[in-house]
Enzyme design. Structure first.
Site, mmCIF file in Angstrom:
data_model
loop_
_atom_site.group_PDB
_atom_site.id
_atom_site.type_symbol
_atom_site.label_atom_id
_atom_site.label_comp_id
_atom_site.label_asym_id
_atom_site.label_seq_id
_atom_site.Cartn_x
_atom_site.Cartn_y
_atom_site.Cartn_z
ATOM 1 N NE ARG A 26 20.416 29.009 39.083
ATOM 2 C CZ ARG A 26 20.551 30.308 39.339
ATOM 3 N NH1 ARG A 26 19.481 31.036 39.558
ATOM 4 N NH2 ARG A 26 21.741 30.865 39.369
ATOM 5 C CG HIS B 277 15.865 28.544 44.048
ATOM 6 N ND1 HIS B 277 15.630 29.591 43.194
ATOM 7 C CD2 HIS B 277 16.001 29.075 45.293
ATOM 8 C CE1 HIS B 277 15.617 30.716 43.887
ATOM 9 N NE2 HIS B 277 15.847 30.436 45.162
ATOM 10 C CB SER C 284 17.690 29.645 48.461
ATOM 11 O OG SER C 284 16.896 30.618 49.099
#
Length: 457
Positions: free
Chosen positions: A39, A42, A16
């Site tokens: 982050r 994601h 990812s």
């Protein structure tokens, strides 16, 4: 038939993050910010989110340092506080949501506000050096900003301001990032909400962007040459009803566009001052000047596009926006990202030749508009090929302009108009003016003397 799928959690994470780094544009972020942005992308499952994330300088570093020092994390709602992975916090940091504290409903009634905003009052004893995580309620962020206007209110170490919604989300985040009381992070527009604190390199949960037919647009309103009475009826109407207004200005100055609309903006209108990083301090063709201005226009392109996700944004521009206007640099960047509309304005030079009562062009006259930033030889070259002249961007270039006009034999016909149609207007023959003192908003005019129907004597 059973589905085959990846079951190794660690491998899923690695793949990812590799995908995000391959597809997202992280070039605009500092090293200490990049991990936070990854982050956030994601968690949202949304490459492209990076274009809407804004940090103030040093925010990520300040937040990490505060967390390592044991700072509490103050959250506006439980969905934010519950999303924080406690074992990954660096100092067993307290995670506090005061929304369900005793006395919050009563205080909300007393203050005539929402429970989320009232709950922020309960942060005061813990506010000094804390990390703030607002991921739901715009009223909570607005209340916090009002609290921090108080001189004796403790200051947090950092603020993540990512409320969501259709009322107040855009405005509260714009208020935070335009005048941050502490290092801050926002996601522009209606986007928001995160499940834990990105600056501790944890997962952030951002609401997926939803396109809808109610998105706003960016409207650049030409204001004309400077006199508010010369603003068009359409521009005046839109400016008076605007909720969001942006304008260019030099650092420390009000800005000429803002001066023109003094007394016109409605109460509660949000203002965004786009301060040039550099004006005349560097040569306009130097690499440093070009780099600073390009970054400035790129930043404000993203900010205006984000604001326009929730409401119309009016950008003010002196004169006409498409005639040597700063907005043109935004326009060519914005038109691929947002709906843009332009309201024409009377160009500044038109106002100048009208205040001089000077007919500018006759019959077949050729009018040339020149910039005082040209070299003296280039000015002379273009002056030779024109019947009527308008020379802009004079200021410190006025001695050069005067020499060029003298070389082509037109100095005796030249007029200098300073701040045409504005307060402090001055009109004088250029040959009689001391050239060492000339403001930026000064224009030199030389009228044409071409064909006209006159009876022979």
């Amino acid at each position: 038939m059973p589905y085959a799928f990846e079951t190794d959690g660690a491998k899923i994470y690695r793949q990812s993050f590799a995908t995000i780094r391959a597809e997202a544009d992280l070039s605009g972020f500092h090293e200490d910010e990049e991990g936070v942005v990854v982050r956030m992308i994601h968690a949202a499952g949304m490459v492209g989110l990076e274009h809407h994330i804004q940090f103030t300088a040093g925010m990520a570093t300040a937040a990490r340092a505060a967390l390592k020092a044991g700072a509490p994390i103050l959250c506006d709602v439980r969905m934010v506080s519950e999303g924080i992975t406690r074992p990954r916090l660096p100092a067993d940091n307290p995670v506090i949501c005061s929304l369900n504290e005793r006395g919050v409903p009563e205080l909300a009634k007393e203050l005539k506000t929402t429970r989320s905003a009232a709950a922020v009052e309960f942060w005061r004893p813990r506010l000094a050096g804390a990390v703030i995580a607002i991921g739901n309620a715009p009223t909570a962020l607005f209340h916090l900003l009002n609290m921090l206007e108080e001189s004796d209110c403790p200051r947090p170490a950092a603020i993540i301001g990512c409320p969501v919604g259709f009322v107040g989300a855009v405005e509260s985040k714009a208020a935070l990032i335009s005048n941050p009381p502490a290092p801050a992070l926002i996601v522009e527009g209606r986007l928001g909400r995160f499940c834990n604190h990105g600056c501790s390199s944890q997962r952030a949960c951002k609401q997926k962007r939803i396109k809808n037919s109610q998105m706003g647009k960016i409207i650049c309103a030409g204001l004309g040459p400077g006199d508010p009475d010369l603003i068009s009826v359409r521009a005046d109407r839109l400016i008076r009803s605007a909720r969001h207004v942006a304008y260019f200005r030099k650092k420390g100055k009000q800005g000429n566009a803002r001066r023109i609309v003094e007394g016109i903006l409605s109460e509660g209108c949000m203002e965004y001052a786009m301060e040039y990083p550099v004006t005349t301090e560097l040569p306009f063709d130097s690499p440093e000047y070009i780099a600073q201005l390009a970054a400035f226009y790129d930043e404000w392109t993203s900010r205006l596009a984000g604001l326009a996700e929730g409401a119309d944004v009016i950008v003010l521009c002196e004169g006409d926006p498409l005639f040597y206007g700063s907005f043109m640099h935004l326009f060519v960047r914005l038109r691929e990202r947002a709906e843009v509309e332009i309201i024409p304005g009377v160009p500044g030079m038109v106002g100048c030749w009208n205040v001089t009562d000077l007919p500018m062009t006759w019959g077949d006259d050729v009018l040339s508009v020149l910039m005082g930033t040209l070299t003296e030889d280039d000015l002379v070259h273009h002056m030779h090929g024109a019947d009527a002249l308008v020379i802009m961007k004079t200021g410190r270039n006025l001695p050069k302009v005067r020499r060029a006009l003298e070389r082509v034999g037109r100095l005796q016909d030249a007029w200098l108009v300073e701040r045409g149609t504005m307060p402090g207007e001055r009109i004088a023959r250029l040959a009689e003016v001391e050239t060492s003192d000339c403001p930026y908003f000064a224009t030199v005019l030389v009228a044409g003397q071409g064909r006209r129907p006159e009876a022979a004597e």
